[in-house]
Design an enzyme around this catalytic site. Sequence first.
Site, short mmCIF file in Angstrom:
data_model
loop_
_atom_site.label_atom_id
_atom_site.label_comp_id
_atom_site.label_asym_id
_atom_site.label_seq_id
_atom_site.Cartn_x
_atom_site.Cartn_y
_atom_site.Cartn_z
N GLU A 213 6.13 4.78 7.30
CA GLU A 213 5.75 6.07 6.72
C GLU A 213 6.57 7.21 7.33
O GLU A 213 6.53 7.45 8.53
CB GLU A 213 4.26 6.31 6.94
CG GLU A 213 3.42 5.37 6.07
CD GLU A 213 1.95 5.36 6.43
OE1 GLU A 213 1.60 5.89 7.49
OE2 GLU A 213 1.17 4.81 5.63
N THR B 100 -0.72 -2.98 10.99
CA THR B 100 -1.47 -3.05 9.74
C THR B 100 -0.60 -3.78 8.82
O THR B 100 0.05 -3.21 7.96
CB THR B 100 -1.71 -1.73 9.09
OG1 THR B 100 -2.36 -0.94 10.00
CG2 THR B 100 -2.60 -1.91 7.87
N SER C 61 -6.02 6.83 3.41
CA SER C 61 -5.53 5.45 3.40
C SER C 61 -5.98 4.77 4.67
O SER C 61 -6.52 5.38 5.55
CB SER C 61 -4.02 5.41 3.28
OG SER C 61 -3.41 6.14 4.32
N THR D 165 0.87 -1.19 0.00
CA THR D 165 0.00 0.00 0.00
C THR D 165 0.90 1.23 0.00
O THR D 165 1.38 1.63 -1.05
CB THR D 165 -0.95 -0.02 1.22
OG1 THR D 165 -0.20 -0.17 2.41
CG2 THR D 165 -1.96 -1.15 1.10
N ASN E 228 0.07 10.90 5.87
CA ASN E 228 -1.20 10.53 6.48
C ASN E 228 -2.24 11.64 6.47
O ASN E 228 -3.36 11.44 6.92
CB ASN E 228 -0.97 10.02 7.89
CG ASN E 228 -0.40 8.62 7.86
OD1 ASN E 228 -1.04 7.70 7.39
ND2 ASN E 228 0.83 8.49 8.32
N LYS F 222 3.57 -6.91 4.22
CA LYS F 222 3.39 -5.49 3.90
C LYS F 222 2.99 -4.77 5.18
O LYS F 222 2.42 -5.36 6.10
CB LYS F 222 2.35 -5.29 2.82
CG LYS F 222 0.93 -5.67 3.14
CD LYS F 222 0.08 -4.71 3.97
CE LYS F 222 0.12 -3.30 3.46
NZ LYS F 222 -0.73 -2.44 4.37
#
Lengths: 402, 402
Positions: free
Chosen positions: B278, B198, B402, B164, B397, B187
């Site tokens: 991220e 996640t 997302s 993602t 974010n 992932k």
Amino acid sequence: MSPLLGSETEPSVDRGAGITAPSGFRAAGVAAGIKDSGKPDLALVVNDGPYDTAAGVFTVNKVKAAPVLWSEQVLRYRRLRGVVLNSGGANACTGPEGFQDTHATAEKVADVLGVGAVEVAVCSTGLIGERLPMGAVLSGVNTAACALAGTAEAGLAAAEAIMTTDTKPKQAAVYRPGGWTVGGIGKGSGMIAPSLATMLVVLTTDAVVEPDTVDAALRAATRATFDRLDIDGSMSTNDTVLLLASGASGVEPEVDELAAALTAVSADLARQMQADAEGVTKEIAVTVTGAAGESDALVVARAVARDSLVKTALFGSDPNWGRIAAAAGAAPAALDPDRLDVTINGVLLCKGGAKAAERSTADLSGRDVVVHIELGLGTGTATVLTTDLSHGYVEENSAYSS
Amino acid sequence: MSPLLGSETEPSVDRGAGITAPSGFRAAGVAAGIKDSGKPDLALVVNDGPYDTAAGVFTVNKVKAAPVLWSEQVLRYRRLRGVVLNSGGANACTGPEGFQDTHATAEKVADVLGVGAVEVAVCSTGLIGERLPMGAVLSGVNTAACALAGTAEAGLAAAEAIMTTDTKPKQAAVYRPGGWTVGGIGKGSGMIAPSLATMLVVLTTDAVVEPDTVDAALRAATRATFDRLDIDGSMSTNDTVLLLASGASGVEPEVDELAAALTAVSADLARQMQADAEGVTKEIAVTVTGAAGESDALVVARAVARDSLVKTALFGSDPNWGRIAAAAGAAPAALDPDRLDVTINGVLLCKGGAKAAERSTADLSGRDVVVHIELGLGTGTATVLTTDLSHGYVEENSAYSS
């Protein structure tokens, strides 16, 4: 302005007045040289009586700053004649020497006021882990003592002297029928989480308050206000809320009346902290209803208010209710995903755990965001105030030590 | 690379191989048109046996995505012939229709593979609250079935199709003496918190594994690895870690050996997720020692790893141990502030709750940060991996849903 906590029953608040609004109080704020910037950094608040009833609420962090350890001790007697507050250093994680510094500061204040050191509370805020420059602190106490006055200007100067990353001084007052008043000053803009926040607050009143009830009245006020402000989930070592009651009005209100006035001033100071939080671009109220109980409601509201993905989405004006549902579902509280409703700024986006409307129908372009989570399980309700997680927050907390 | 979890006893890991490294597995990754971008978004993993032993570990969020509800059910039989995974949509908070979509996907895979739907697990990742484009999903299953192969390229294609916000595909394999192998793909780069993250992970092995021990072995591996990766404290609705054992090597290792190999692959995948998180600029390991017990150590390590003020300070390369002490003191665990030591990148900055050295003596200019907190109370130890809180995290974010 964000949705008010208990706004319907609150007395109206005057932000043009603060700690010196009630009779019997003097204050001062001076630049003592604790901050390298040369900005005001030391405040003094004096209760001239006739009474000296007082109470305090403190951080529940196990790592407590020296001034917190000191002030908790002296408040056992429920009496205070003075409070000395400094910014520019938290005096936390400073060992026995740091506690001696706090003690020496209280002794100095006691000396210039002609009272006992156990009648003096000490509050500090700033960087953790560094000793205070005691020469500057002690000479600052002298300077502040000379500047003490019962004027509005003196109260505002005290509010200014306790600012750290705050961009505005914070004060509020309410005037009650019958001729008694509650005032207050506060600081805090980051490291704000329950219980309390990285905040220092001094509340004053000229009501006559019994030592037996002062503590309960203050706790009732903080529980509904400062305890429900959560900027970043980080709990400070220095949080302190003090209440000093002079009795100078001669009026002894009912405990409920007193608690309501204290709550009004505290709620307004909390909202000022929310509006001035580090990097804030959104003032967010997360309300949970229909929880199995109030504690469950609070747990869910806090989990959502603290969630980095929720906070970054709201910074981006994205009504991302899926992140809200995920944060609620991860909270340690009773939750049935099939009964979960999420409403953002008045638009029901999620009904019974599934999409109810396109996200684009919720307008988040403004500064205020109201998130309403209905759990459909009971009658428990709670609201937590928070802010978004913005570039400004990251900048402020990465580029400077605080 | 950040400090390894249990590195001293780990078998060496090959990142050039993944899910098809063990015998008996085929995989595929295709662009099914679920993502608007046209990037790969559907993966298929098939166990050709001779055995089909399997286990799964799932999010403990009360809001669970449809594929999690499905896969939990089918895993009761401890058997899987295939796994279908999609990016581009989480299929979470999609109601009964969303569950029917998952069911239809499993039926389609069962159909093309000639197995039963209860032998097919489903994993999804992406935005919460939107239905999947089922036409694209079902035709994508056909395409993937045609592309199935036991090659390294096919395994890598599967790893790519589940990305993602990941910037890199993540795979790893270990080869064990005696001729059996464990491989895996994963992932995950945000919304990463315990339990699990996640993350979607599929582990494969050609070892012979008894249905009675497969679950315990997988749980032992995830507990020490994925459960101790905490990027932002946000717990997903879709977390899934699956283990498929083909038995094709004919070797039945001891449970401890199997768990060690699974742990090695899992730890490596967790480190790849940390490195690709991220907005990451720092790979941080928070180790707590001397806690009253392991659970206390974990609670303190997690509280520090999640603290926004600690994470922003480290983004700014500031060894702000005071924020670490404050975060540790706020955690619900036994802590004596007078016994608290904090060491950052090898420099003891706080000893017995007070300053031990100038902060500037700790060098945080590099990408790796090791925070060591000694509580001085007992023998409990735990390490949590996290990252800093950077402008990149906020950007990623807030600017995209997302």
